[in-house]
Write an enzyme that holds these catalytic residues in place. Structure first.
Site, PDB file in Angstrom:
ATOM      1  CE  LYS A 138      21.003  -2.371  -3.959  1.00 39.41           C
ATOM      2  NZ  LYS A 138      20.634  -1.638  -2.731  1.00 39.41           N
TER       3      LYS A 138
HETATM    4  P1  NAD Z   1      12.055  -7.681   0.474  1.00 38.38           P
HETATM    5  O1  NAD Z   1      12.315  -8.633  -0.625  1.00 38.38           O
HETATM    6  O2  NAD Z   1      12.190  -8.131   1.879  1.00 38.38           O
HETATM    7  O3  NAD Z   1      10.600  -7.048   0.328  1.00 38.38           O
HETATM    8  C1  NAD Z   1      10.097  -6.553  -0.869  1.00 38.38           C
HETATM    9  C2  NAD Z   1       8.584  -6.591  -0.727  1.00 38.38           C
HETATM   10  O4  NAD Z   1       7.997  -5.977  -1.858  1.00 38.38           O
HETATM   11  C3  NAD Z   1       8.031  -8.014  -0.655  1.00 38.38           C
HETATM   12  O5  NAD Z   1       7.041  -8.078   0.350  1.00 38.38           O
HETATM   13  C4  NAD Z   1       7.385  -8.201  -2.022  1.00 38.38           C
HETATM   14  O6  NAD Z   1       6.304  -9.117  -1.983  1.00 38.38           O
HETATM   15  C5  NAD Z   1       6.917  -6.788  -2.268  1.00 38.38           C
HETATM   16  N1  NAD Z   1       6.601  -6.525  -3.659  1.00 38.38           N
HETATM   17  C6  NAD Z   1       7.243  -6.952  -4.774  1.00 38.38           C
HETATM   18  N2  NAD Z   1       6.560  -6.555  -5.856  1.00 38.38           N
HETATM   19  C7  NAD Z   1       5.500  -5.858  -5.403  1.00 38.38           C
HETATM   20  C8  NAD Z   1       4.415  -5.212  -6.032  1.00 38.38           C
HETATM   21  N3  NAD Z   1       4.313  -5.195  -7.351  1.00 38.38           N
HETATM   22  N4  NAD Z   1       3.487  -4.597  -5.244  1.00 38.38           N
HETATM   23  C9  NAD Z   1       3.576  -4.608  -3.909  1.00 38.38           C
HETATM   24  N5  NAD Z   1       4.582  -5.214  -3.257  1.00 38.38           N
HETATM   25  C10 NAD Z   1       5.510  -5.833  -4.008  1.00 38.38           C
HETATM   26  O7  NAD Z   1      13.003  -6.427   0.182  1.00 38.38           O
HETATM   27  P2  NAD Z   1      13.440  -5.260   1.171  1.00 38.38           P
HETATM   28  O8  NAD Z   1      14.815  -5.544   1.610  1.00 38.38           O
HETATM   29  O9  NAD Z   1      12.368  -5.001   2.139  1.00 38.38           O
HETATM   30  O10 NAD Z   1      13.548  -4.044   0.144  1.00 38.38           O
HETATM   31  C11 NAD Z   1      12.406  -3.275  -0.222  1.00 38.38           C
HETATM   32  C12 NAD Z   1      12.871  -1.978  -0.857  1.00 38.38           C
HETATM   33  O11 NAD Z   1      13.682  -1.266   0.083  1.00 38.38           O
HETATM   34  C13 NAD Z   1      13.728  -2.128  -2.098  1.00 38.38           C
HETATM   35  O12 NAD Z   1      13.474  -1.052  -2.968  1.00 38.38           O
HETATM   36  C14 NAD Z   1      15.147  -2.027  -1.554  1.00 38.38           C
HETATM   37  O13 NAD Z   1      16.079  -1.630  -2.523  1.00 38.38           O
HETATM   38  C15 NAD Z   1      14.942  -0.978  -0.493  1.00 38.38           C
HETATM   39  N6  NAD Z   1      15.956  -0.977   0.555  1.00 38.38           N
HETATM   40  C16 NAD Z   1      16.190  -2.084   1.315  1.00 38.38           C
HETATM   41  C17 NAD Z   1      17.135  -2.028   2.331  1.00 38.38           C
HETATM   42  C18 NAD Z   1      17.384  -3.193   3.253  1.00 38.38           C
HETATM   43  O14 NAD Z   1      18.140  -3.015   4.222  1.00 38.38           O
HETATM   44  N7  NAD Z   1      16.785  -4.350   3.046  1.00 38.38           N
HETATM   45  C19 NAD Z   1      17.862  -0.851   2.535  1.00 38.38           C
HETATM   46  C20 NAD Z   1      17.587   0.267   1.750  1.00 38.38           C
HETATM   47  C21 NAD Z   1      16.621   0.190   0.764  1.00 38.38           C
END
Ligand code: NAD
Length: 469
Positions: free
Chosen positions: A160
């Site tokens: 990561k």
């Molecule tokens: P992203 O940045 O696209 O979205 C994150 C979202 O969370 C945003 O809408 C943001 O406004 C919201 N957020 C932040 N703080 C918040 C709060 N306090 N309350 C409510 N919402 C809040 O990121 P993503 O890629 O969608 O990732 C989201 C999660 O999924 C993370 O934990 C990431 O590690 C995990 N993840 C992502 C992927 C991927 O392919 N993008 C894969 C596996 C896991």
């Protein structure tokens, strides 16, 4: 055995009594917003700057991952010396990312890349741009990737990366400068056969394009050096939606186990970003109804449903959840968890479901789109309440599965169509679900410990066959 980093051992969670293995890390008082704003829901639209953030636990992501590793290691009777190797990272790189921003001043950010374990193949894991990124968090997320890639049986290790920058405060040109500067500092430990980054919180296909371009300046055109790239730059069809699609595929499998008809399901999404918005749109395609949703700007709820497609369109046009007017209005983000629903999908940050708010949850099932959204204390509260939990290491693996497909396509200079990608994704996710569910049934445990056991066992087998341990 590969060398271990000195700093890598990290601190174990505080040891308290627990019936099912190592102690549950004790959470301190919840974050700065704990206890605030539990009064009447505020129906007025909220602005980004004013919106209260939901409380987060103080137990760190690292403590959460270490706790679950400890539970599985104990059940597997893993020797202590082997456990010590698997708990620590192979390599931890911290770099300075100095960037001159629009104010004319040089700002210094910290960048990290942690490679946790490479026994099963090249390191693989996302890059996060978020002001709270630190070594502890990146280390935890890297370890999670090791177990995740093993659980879905991909030929990868876990890694990561991240930079402690707030991308929402940067102009596009500044974001490009940060991305390129970070790549310049870490390129020596990356590459298609070494370590392949992908998007995570705060990064997207555009950032991956800059990273690929910067890497290419030094090594020649190398599309397989990062995944999650735009379609125009050898990205894979289906990658953008893949994590959300995998979440929904896991929901469909778990729904069968609790006799829940997907078309009748009412669901809530915490974090309407990449993962959350795709999960919501695909749940809606199945006929399910979104009754609550949040992002960093605030939360909204509506008994008769919030249209996920219209909300995603609103976001594409630069809006946020709090200023979306397709619902009955805003609610306190802390109250999102208490909405009565069949499925709760955390898709924001780690530690958001903790001992001080888990009791309020009112769902039958939770499918973890986010990484480490649930602390061990909250997990045990939810298990006692009878909530079926599809854990992060399984539920959100769809992204890395399609990243793997993208890497394979890049190495072959050959492209699959979207149908092929989605079908193969479903096959891998469903197989992993049934392996984890079967093991959980056999052991009489929830799915999370069973998933960790499966992942750890596969990594141990690879590491010992190679002669590392
Ligand atoms: P992203 O940045 O696209 O979205 C994150 C979202 O969370 C945003 O809408 C943001 O406004 C919201 N957020 C932040 N703080 C918040 C709060 N306090 N309350 C409510 N919402 C809040 O990121 P993503 O890629 O969608 O990732 C989201 C999660 O999924 C993370 O934990 C990431 O590690 C995990 N993840 C992502 C992927 C991927 O392919 N993008 C894969 C596996 C896991």
């Amino acid at each position: 055995m590969r060398p271990m980093s000195d700093e890598a051992t990290g601190e174990r969670a505080r040891e308290d009594e627990s019936a099912d293995g190592p102690a549950v890390p004790q959470e301190g008082e919840a974050g700065p917003h704990a206890g605030a704003g539990h009064g009447e829901p505020d129906k007025s639209a909220k602005k980004t700057e004013d919106a209260p953030a939901p409380s987060r636990a103080e137990v760190s992501n690292y403590e959460i991952v270490e706790h679950w590793f400890g539970v599985a290691a104990e059940r597997l009777e893993l020797p202590d010396d082997v456990g010590a190797v698997l708990r620590s990272s192979y390599r931890e790189v911290q770099v300075q990312v100095p960037v001159r921003l629009g104010d004319g001043k040089v700002h210094v950010f910290s960048g990290y890349r942690v490679q946790h374990n490479g026994a099963r193949g090249p390191y693989k894991g996302g890059i996060r741009f978020h002001p709270e990124v630190d070594l502890d968090e990146v280390r935890a997320l890297a370890e999670l990737m090791t177990w995740k890639t093993a659980i879905v049986n991909l030929p990868y290790g876990g890694a990561k990366g991240g930079v402690n920058v707030d991308p929402s405060k940067l102009e596009k040109t500044e974001l490009q400068t940060v991305s390129r500067s970070f790549m310049d500092k870490i390129e020596k430990v990356l590459g298609p056969t070494r370590d392949i980054p992908a998007p995570d919180v705060g990064t997207n296909a555009q950032v991956m394009a800059w990273l690929m371009d910067e890497y290419g300046k030094l090594h020649g055109h190398t599309p397989a050096c990062v995944t999650g790239k735009p379609i125009a730059l050898e990205g894979s069809y289906g990658r953008e939606a893949a994590t959300g699609r995998g979440v929904v595929q896991m929901f469909q499998e778990a729904a069968k186990e609790i006799d829940l008809e997907p078309a009748e399901a009412r669901f809530v999404v915490q974090g309407f970003g990449n993962v959350g918005s795709w999960a919501a749109r695909l749940m809606q395609e199945l006929g399910a109804t979104m009754v609550g949703v949040s992002d960093a700007s605030g939360a909204i709820a509506a008994e008769d449903g919030i249209d996920a497609e219209t909300l995603a369109e609103h976001m594409r046009e630069g809006g946020n959840v709090a200023d979306f007017d397709g619902s009955t209005g805003g609610i306190d983000p802390d109250d999102l968890l208490a909405i009565e629903c069949d499925v709760f999908i955390p898709a924001a940050l780690g530690g958001m479901i903790h001992k001080d708010n888990a009791e309020r949850m009112n769902c039958r099932m939770m499918v973890e789109g986010a990484n480490s959204p649930t602390t061990p204390s909250a997990d045990s509260i939810l298990n006692d309440k009878g909530v079926t939990i599809v854990p992060d290491v399984l539920a959100n693996a769809g992204g890395v599965v399609v990243s793997y497909f993208e890497w394979v396509q890049n190495l072959q200079h050959f492209r699959w169509d979207e149908e092929q990608v989605n079908e193969r994704l479903g096959k891998i996710m469903r197989r992993a679900f049934s392996e984890v569910a079967e093991r959980a049934k056999k052991n009489g445990t929830p799915m999370r410990p069973a998933a960790y056991e499966l992942g750890i066992e596969r990594v141990v087998e690879a590491a010992s066959t190679r002669g590392y341990i």
